[in-house]
Scaffold this active site. Structure first.
Site, mmCIF file in Angstrom:
data_model
loop_
_atom_site.group_PDB
_atom_site.id
_atom_site.type_symbol
_atom_site.label_atom_id
_atom_site.label_comp_id
_atom_site.label_asym_id
_atom_site.label_seq_id
_atom_site.Cartn_x
_atom_site.Cartn_y
_atom_site.Cartn_z
ATOM 1 N N ASP A 1 -13.306 -1.685 -0.311
ATOM 2 C CA ASP A 1 -11.901 -1.472 0.007
ATOM 3 C C ASP A 1 -11.760 -1.105 1.486
ATOM 4 O OD1 ASP A 1 -9.188 -1.295 -0.428
ATOM 5 O OD2 ASP A 1 -9.255 0.664 -1.406
ATOM 6 N N GLU B 1 -10.229 -4.450 5.958
ATOM 7 C CA GLU B 1 -9.515 -5.451 6.771
ATOM 8 C C GLU B 1 -10.052 -5.549 8.209
ATOM 9 O OE1 GLU B 1 -7.547 -4.641 3.226
ATOM 10 O OE2 GLU B 1 -7.993 -3.180 4.793
ATOM 11 N N ASP C 1 -2.477 -3.730 -2.927
ATOM 12 C CA ASP C 1 -1.580 -2.683 -3.422
ATOM 13 C C ASP C 1 -0.214 -3.253 -3.796
ATOM 14 O OD1 ASP C 1 -3.668 -1.013 -2.930
ATOM 15 O OD2 ASP C 1 -2.832 -0.136 -1.104
#
Length: 812
Positions: A412, A415, A486
């Site tokens: 997670d 990015e 999300d």
């Protein structure tokens, strides 16, 4: 990188004077007119006033086209493609005073000379793409502008929150940690610069292998054009000939890779929540799943399992003995996956930080000092995954979790996310100062997933990896599954979940799904149930929510919804043979697991605008309900005969039907007839394999599998079996059964062929034949009479046969 190459070549005197002297005056400079031609291995290099283009035939893939505007071609290997997939062929080249043609495989590339512009056609002369303004640059920025034919449709580009047909959209490739809503300007979590175009019934594909921030314009600002513009990097694209959508996906995934068979348990139901602490919570959740009789294979631990958000650690208060806990849960059939972020806490007492700092293999400022960001632990430094040494070290750190008994890794915040400004600064450097964040930003999640995957194979060579990522780039499917980030507990995000999962599938990423019920917010029972209905047919099948939101367990919405949710999850486990076979098929030829209808029905333009219908593997069409309060929905069925599952009502396709799809009645005393709420249709002639329900994958050996056959058509279906774990299948320990149905007025015939050798394969097929008008006059199995039970109410004939059976004949 481009600037370094230009400077070096200019100093060496190898560039044309005009190219070396170019300055950025704000205008795009295009190639200009043709100057010369050179034959090279695999194709040609055509030089023009302001640059050059190299066209090469890649065997089994298509054409690779590379542009340079002064600098030499980039010699660094691509992170997105498989090196062994680049096998150059020997195309036929022909030059005339006006043009150059390069003919190879199923494609013909033509370079018009004045100005130098590219077009690509198939060997029958059908033009697939043609440059309108052509290829050019503005300083380091590069662009290609193609004509957009009237009637062309564009699919792919990954998980965008837009309709599947990207025509008229502008989509940005820059991995970003942000919420999303329908039609909002991108970027989003992952970047996949690949699309499939369909025009006049023919398909082709284009992949721009450029990791810099980029933008696709499918006829929005560019109107009658399609454009790709990147902030840097080499303008390098691949053209895949098709002409069928499945062929395009096969060619693209031959180049960028396919998802290996996952452990079969990773296809079961997965339950997650930010806040499953302390260890007693995992025991409680496991007990509740087993007590309610709701199948589940995986629980997740979010960031609060760690010691102060330090990666690869456990909170000693919340999880004093993780190895014991994980072993206890394994005995109940429950596996655990832990989250792993990328920010390493700045803490001199933390050995992981000390190791990374001592190695120097971190993201830096231009002066070589570590870039310090801010994520969940506070001040953090970031591993530089462009370095092999970092990737090896990262896999060694992951092994701390695997050694404790963790079954999966959830990557997670990759990015990479940063609470200071959203991500790393543009001036941050990688590869010890040799490359920029601009180049590696979109690659960061891909390379973290690669590090995790390679570490897993190194430390756990007998176990199939299970990895989940939020961010990535083309090629991520070689290493990891992905979820859509999300989302929120609302009906819009239910609709988006379907389209985003389908968008990933047709972009070569099959193992995808969304957080069931939404990550943020509070779904009511109806929304959660409808979310679950749709997600039952997503490859990745997980519920997850933030710590401040109400519980999302399937029993959290009252007893009637508990029954309905239980039965949907049981249906998923019934369909695991269908799903596992679809993963095998993806590994063989790149097809999606959950497939937008354009994948199979590209000749039917009615399917281009369908964002909420899909097939689940072969022959099973699903049309989830995505509107609040709806008890019916329109369903378009492509041409052919279809049966509504499980009722076996018959529909002749080629048009739209309004079908029943009733909501769960929360006040009903019994609402266990679950499948009436989600419209499912099976093609006539299909064979859908099913199995008995288990509380978790591998709970017991299943010696009998079900074959559900629908009369009235001729189709080919498959069933793949292996151990569901490990790699013995690579040595031939598997069985693939191919079923071919044919029909005539006298009989339905089912021919079965098998390959491979797997001792654990089912020994018996329980066959149920649906859609018969009357009891069969006779059933023969390999020429011998067999007895069939006849259910007149459902018009189903049922009988058992040995799994080695070669032919079944049902006489009318």
């Amino acid at each position: 990188m481009i600037a370094r190459m230009i400077l070096a070549l200019a100093l060496a005197g190898t560039l044309p004077a005009a190219a070396a002297a170019q300055t950025d005056d704000g205008r795009f400079t295009f190639l200009g007119n043709y100057r010369s031609l050179e034959r090279v291995k695999g194709g040609v290099v055509a030089r023009a006033d302001n640059g050059a283009v190299r066209i090469e035939q890649v065997a089994g893939v298509g054409f690779r086209v590379r542009y340079t505007f002064g600098a030499a071609l980039d010699t660094a290997p691509s992170w997105a493609t498989i090196p062994d997939s680049i096998v150059l062929a020997d195309p036929v080249v022909h030059e005339t005073p006006d043009a150059i043609t390069v003919r190879g495989g199923a494609l013909v590339a033509t370079l018009r000379k004045r100005p130098l512009r590219l077009s690509v056609a198939d060997t029958a002369g059908n033009e697939l793409l043609a440059e309108s303004l052509g290829a050019g640059h503005q300083g380091a920025r590069v662009t290609e502008i193609l004509a957009r034919p009237a009637g062309a449709h564009y699919f792919g580009i990954g998980e965008e929150p837009f309709p599947l047909d990207r025509t008229g959209q502008i989509l940005t490739m820059w991995n970003t940690d942000a919420g999303y809503h329908a039609g909002q300007p991108t970027p989003i979590y992952s970047s996949i610069p690949f699309y499939v175009a369909v025009n006049a019934g023919r398909a082709y594909g284009v992949f721009y292998d450029d990791s810099y921030k980029s933008e696709f314009d499918f006829g929005a600002k560019l109107r009658n054009n399609v454009g790709f513009t990147a902030d840097g990097g080499e303008l390098r694209l691949y053209v895949f000939p098709g002409p069928a959508v499945p062929a395009v996906l096969a060619e693209y995934t031959r180049l960028t890779g396919r998802t290996p068979l996952p452990p079969e348990w990773a296809l079961g139901f997965q339950q997650s929540r930010w806040g499953y602490v302390p260890d007693s919570e995992l025991y409680r959740i496991t007990h509740d799943f087993r007590s309610y009789g709701i199948p589940c294979d995986v629980l997740y631990l979010d960031i609060d399992y760690m010691d102060g958000y330090r990666l690869f650690t456990w909170s000693p208060q919340r999880f004093p003995d993780p190895a014991r806990m994980l072993a206890d849960l394994r005995r109940e059939g429950m596996k655990v996956t832990t989250i792993v972020d990328v920010g390493i806490k700045v803490d001199s007492g933390y050995d992981v930080y000390r190791q990374l700092l001592a190695s120097g293999n971190y993201v830096t400022w231009p002066d070589g000092s570590p870039y310090v960001g801010d994520v969940w632990p506070g001040k953090t430094i970031f591993p530089d995954f462009s370095l092999q040494a970092t990737r090896t070290w990262w896999g060694d750190m992951d092994n701390r979790l695997w050694s404790a008994g963790i079954a999966g890794i959830w990557d997670d915040m990759n990015e990479p996310a940063n609470f200071f400004g959203g991500t790393l600064p543009d001036v941050a450097t990688f590869d010890h100062g040799k490359a920029s964040h601009l180049e590696y930003h979109n690659l960061y999640g891909l390379l973290e997933a690669r590090a995790t995957y390679e570490g897993w194979r190194r430390h756990r060579p007998d176990e199939r990896p299970f990895i989940v990522t939020r961010a990535g780039f083309s090629g991520l499917q070689r290493y990891t599954s992905i979820w859509t980030g999300d989302n929120s507990a609302d009906w819009e995000h239910l609709r988006l979940a379907i389209g985003m999962t389908l968008g990933l599938g047709i972009s070569g990423v099959p193992f995808a799904g969304a957080d069931i019920g939404g990550f943020a917010g509070a779904p009511d029972g109806e929304l959660f149930n409808r979310f679950l209905e749709a997600s039952t047919f997503f490859p990745f099948y997980r519920t997850h929510n933030e710590f401040s939101a109400p519980a999302r367990e399937p029993w959290a919405f009252g007893p009637v919804y508990t029954n309905a949710n239980r039965e949907m999850i049981r249906l998923r486990y019934r369909l695991l043979p269908q799903l596992y076979t679809a993963f095998y098929e993806h590994g063989r030829d790149g097809r999606p697991v959950t497939r937008p209808l354009v994948w199979e029905f590209q000749a039917d333009s009615n399917v281009y605008g369908l964002n909420d219908e899909f097939t689940f593997g072969d022959h099973l069409l699903v049309a989830p309900v995505t509107r609040q309060g709806a008890d019916t929905r329109p369903v378009y069925l492509p041409a052919g005969r279809w049966y509504r599952y499980p009722f076996d009502s018959v529909y002749d396709g080629g048009r739209t039907f309004t079908v029943s799809a009733p909501r769960v009645d929360p006040w009903a005393r019994d609402d266990s007839v679950f499948v009436r709420g989600v419209p499912m249709f099976v093609q006539a002639g299909a064979v859908i394999p099913m199995q008995a329900v288990e509380q978790y994958v591998g709970e017991r050996h299943l010696d009998t599998l079900e074959l559900h056959v629908w009369d009235g058509g001729s189709e080919t279906s498959e069933l793949y079996e292996d151990a569901g774990q490990g790699f013995a299948y690579q040595a031939g320990q598997y069985r693939i059964s191919t079923f071919r149905t044919t029909v005539d007025d006298a009989a339905l015939r089912l021919a079965i062929e098998q390959a491979g050798s797997y001792a654990g394969a089912a020994g018996v097929f329980h066959v149920e034949v649906h859609g018969l008008a009357a009891a069969p006059k006779a059933v023969t199995v390999d020429g011998r009479p067999a007895q069939a039970a006849w259910d007149a109410g459902h018009r189903v004939a049922a009988f058992d046969v040995p799994a080695s059976t070669k032919e079944i004949r049902i006489e009318r």
